[in-house]
Motif scaffolding. Structure first.
Motif, short mmCIF file in Angstrom:
data_model
loop_
_atom_site.label_atom_id
_atom_site.label_comp_id
_atom_site.label_asym_id
_atom_site.label_seq_id
_atom_site.Cartn_x
_atom_site.Cartn_y
_atom_site.Cartn_z
N ARG A 71 22.61 -1.60 16.05
CA ARG A 71 21.93 -1.11 14.86
C ARG A 71 20.57 -0.51 15.24
O ARG A 71 19.94 -0.91 16.21
CB ARG A 71 21.74 -2.25 13.87
N GLY A 72 20.15 0.47 14.45
CA GLY A 72 18.83 1.05 14.65
C GLY A 72 18.82 2.29 15.52
O GLY A 72 17.77 2.92 15.69
N LEU A 73 19.97 2.68 16.10
CA LEU A 73 20.03 3.90 16.89
C LEU A 73 20.27 5.10 16.00
O LEU A 73 20.73 4.97 14.86
CB LEU A 73 21.16 3.80 17.94
N ASN A 74 19.99 6.28 16.51
CA ASN A 74 20.27 7.50 15.78
C ASN A 74 21.76 7.55 15.45
O ASN A 74 22.61 7.47 16.34
CB ASN A 74 19.87 8.72 16.62
N ALA A 75 22.09 7.68 14.17
CA ALA A 75 23.48 7.56 13.72
C ALA A 75 24.36 8.67 14.28
O ALA A 75 25.58 8.49 14.42
CB ALA A 75 23.54 7.59 12.19
N ARG A 76 23.79 9.83 14.62
CA ARG A 76 24.61 10.95 15.11
C ARG A 76 24.70 10.97 16.63
O ARG A 76 25.77 11.17 17.19
CB ARG A 76 24.03 12.28 14.63
N THR A 77 23.58 10.76 17.31
CA THR A 77 23.55 10.90 18.76
C THR A 77 23.52 9.58 19.51
O THR A 77 23.76 9.55 20.72
CB THR A 77 22.31 11.71 19.19
N GLY A 78 23.19 8.48 18.81
CA GLY A 78 23.04 7.21 19.49
C GLY A 78 21.73 7.08 20.24
O GLY A 78 21.52 6.12 20.99
N GLN A 79 20.82 8.01 20.03
CA GLN A 79 19.54 8.02 20.72
C GLN A 79 18.67 6.84 20.29
O GLN A 79 18.64 6.46 19.12
CB GLN A 79 18.79 9.32 20.41
N ILE A 80 17.96 6.24 21.27
CA ILE A 80 16.98 5.21 20.97
C ILE A 80 15.66 5.91 20.66
O ILE A 80 15.11 6.63 21.50
CB ILE A 80 16.79 4.24 22.15
N ASP A 81 15.15 5.73 19.47
CA ASP A 81 13.89 6.36 19.06
C ASP A 81 12.79 5.31 19.04
O ASP A 81 12.83 4.36 18.26
CB ASP A 81 14.04 6.99 17.67
N TRP A 82 11.80 5.47 19.92
CA TRP A 82 10.68 4.53 19.99
C TRP A 82 9.56 5.01 19.07
O TRP A 82 9.25 6.19 19.00
CB TRP A 82 10.16 4.42 21.43
N ARG A 83 8.91 4.07 18.39
CA ARG A 83 7.86 4.42 17.42
C ARG A 83 6.45 4.17 17.95
O ARG A 83 5.54 4.94 17.68
CB ARG A 83 8.06 3.61 16.13
N SER A 84 6.28 3.11 18.70
CA SER A 84 4.93 2.72 19.11
C SER A 84 4.43 3.45 20.35
O SER A 84 3.24 3.39 20.69
CB SER A 84 4.85 1.21 19.34
N ALA A 85 5.31 4.16 21.04
CA ALA A 85 4.94 4.94 22.22
C ALA A 85 6.01 5.98 22.47
O ALA A 85 7.08 5.97 21.84
CB ALA A 85 4.77 4.03 23.44
N GLU A 86 5.74 6.88 23.42
CA GLU A 86 6.64 8.01 23.63
C GLU A 86 7.88 7.68 24.46
O GLU A 86 8.82 8.45 24.52
CB GLU A 86 5.88 9.17 24.30
N SER A 87 7.90 6.54 25.13
CA SER A 87 9.03 6.18 25.98
C SER A 87 9.15 4.66 26.07
O SER A 87 8.20 3.92 25.74
CB SER A 87 8.84 6.75 27.38
N ALA A 88 10.30 4.19 26.55
CA ALA A 88 10.49 2.76 26.74
C ALA A 88 9.48 2.19 27.73
O ALA A 88 8.94 1.10 27.53
CB ALA A 88 11.92 2.49 27.22
N GLU A 89 9.24 2.94 28.80
CA GLU A 89 8.27 2.48 29.81
C GLU A 89 6.90 2.26 29.19
O GLU A 89 6.23 1.25 29.45
CB GLU A 89 8.18 3.50 30.94
N ALA A 90 6.49 3.21 28.32
CA ALA A 90 5.19 3.09 27.67
C ALA A 90 5.16 1.93 26.69
O ALA A 90 4.14 1.23 26.55
CB ALA A 90 4.84 4.40 26.97
N VAL A 91 6.27 1.69 25.99
CA VAL A 91 6.34 0.56 25.05
C VAL A 91 6.18 -0.75 25.80
O VAL A 91 5.42 -1.64 25.40
CB VAL A 91 7.67 0.58 24.25
N PHE A 92 6.90 -0.91 26.94
CA PHE A 92 6.78 -2.12 27.74
C PHE A 92 5.34 -2.29 28.23
O PHE A 92 4.79 -3.40 28.21
CB PHE A 92 7.74 -2.06 28.93
N ARG A 93 4.74 -1.20 28.69
CA ARG A 93 3.38 -1.30 29.22
C ARG A 93 2.40 -1.72 28.13
O ARG A 93 1.56 -2.61 28.34
CB ARG A 93 2.96 0.05 29.82
N ARG A 94 2.49 -1.10 26.96
CA ARG A 94 1.58 -1.44 25.87
C ARG A 94 1.79 -2.88 25.39
O ARG A 94 0.83 -3.58 25.05
CB ARG A 94 1.76 -0.46 24.71
#
Length: 384
Positions: free
Chosen positions: A245-268
């Protein structure tokens, strides 16, 4: 009444013995395989004619007289290629007939602004360049395995691909076969990454595997009874948009809100950013919910986490294991481990796929078995 399996022909037994144990004399081969010298000499004649076996340097004589003639498996008589095609990179792995990887390279991904035909030409050029850089003539290619992101049917035709939509409907197999003059096999990249982890990586010797690629998207590869599961419609594992749940319904893309990438989210999150910590906690919980659903559906012996987010290692795996156990809520504990082959998994999976699907073309004689694959570096360090 079950049929008895036909005995393995002596030429095949000889070729396999020389491939796995190294050079030997007629006497040594006759002793190892429990057959007569005459039978060995006859079978060796056929193998010498085929080019699969050649004369080896003579061993140092231990007494008077000429040293006995020795024979060796001709590992450098051909090359099998594994290719992983993606939007961000194209990876090529080349192995000799003994399964030893002799070269691998990474090039830029498919040109986003090019049409399908131009992108196929780009892939051909990347493979050609890799062979030339390794000093390998294209005429030595015995088979090419291709990994790509998309749904692929049994013939290798791309049915659909969110990442490479321009390839849908193109006869990729025919174009690559025309370019390289050898058999071409194509399959889904996550499925082939699962195959590689099963043969070489974190799931080695485990025959019931759930492999999950978590990167820009979430997708799965399933190994049942030691074999990759394709499904009736070739879509086994294409579950990202449905199971998570929570992925883009058409593409399955993971959309991060708090930073531009997963790496940046982990770092923050590690720096104490509350928004990033909350988003990461929610993501791990949703990922765990999807994994728990799949675990209770297929009951695997191990879950392997690959893809870009696997680089977070225990920062992801520790909370993920706890959340999966909580969602399952039963006294079962399925190991959840990180993949070992990193970004090179799908290319190695494509190489394994080519050896298995094109075995007769690779060796030129029936009933040969694929070799164990030997990467350039140990699996623990590839992609580290």
């Amino acid at each position: 009444m079950s049929q008895q399996q036909a005995p393995t022909p002596l030429p095949v037994r000889l070729a396999l013995h020389l491939r796995e144990h190294g050079a030997a004399t007629v006497t040594e081969l006759a002793h190892a395989l429990l057959v007569s010298r005459t039978s060995v000499e006859t079978a060796l004649g056929a193998l010498l004619d085929s080019g699969l076996v050649s004369d080896a340097p003579a061993a140092e004589a231990k007494g008077a007289g000429r040293p006995a003639r020795r024979f060796a498996f001709q590992a450098d008589g051909g090359v099998v290629v594994g290719v992983d095609v993606g939007a961000h990179s194209i990876r090529v792995v080349l192995a000799d007939l003994a399964g030893t990887v002799i070269a691998q390279t990474t090039a830029a991904g498919l040109a986003a602004d090019a049409d399908g035909a131009a992108q196929v030409v780009q892939v051909v050029q990347v493979i050609t360049d890799a062979a030339q850089d390794a000093g390998i003539p294209l005429g030595r290619f015995r088979a090419v395995g291709v990994s790509l992101p998309g749904i692929v049917d049994d013939s290798g035709r791309v049915i659909a691909s969110v990442v490479i939509p321009t390839w849908a409907g193109i006869d990729i197999v025919a174009h690559l076969r025309s370019a390289f003059g050898c058999p071409i096999v194509i399959d889904n990249g996550v499925r082939l990454a699962a195959v590689a982890e099963h043969h070489l990586g974190a799931a080695r010797l485990v025959n019931e595997v759930l492999y999950l690629s978590v990167g820009n998207r979430v997708a799965a590869g399933l190994i049942f009874d030691g074999r990759a599961r394709r499904g009736v419609h070739n879509v086994a594992g294409d579950i990202g948009r449905l199971a998570f749940r929570g992925l883009n319904a058409r593409t399955g893309q993971i959309d991060w809100r708090s930073a531009e990438s997963a790496e940046a989210v982990f770092r923050r999150a590690e720096e104490g950013d509350g928004e990033a910590q909350g988003e990461l906690s929610s993501f791990v919980d949703e990922l765990a919910h999807g994994i728990a659903t799949l675990v209770m559906t297929v009951d695997p012996a191990i879950v392997v986490i690959g893809g870009g987010l696997s680089l977070a290692r225990e920062r992801l795996l520790v909370p993920l294991r706890e959340a999966v156990r909580r969602h399952i809520g039963l006294p079962i504990d399925v190991p959840i481990v990180g993949a070992r082959l990193g970004a090179d998994a799908a290319a190695h999976g494509a190489l394994i796929f080519a050896f298995h699907r094109c075995i007769a073309d690779v060796y030129g004689i029936p009933q040969m078995s694929p070799p164990p694959l030997t990467p350039l570096a140990p699996p623990e360090t590839v992609g580290a």
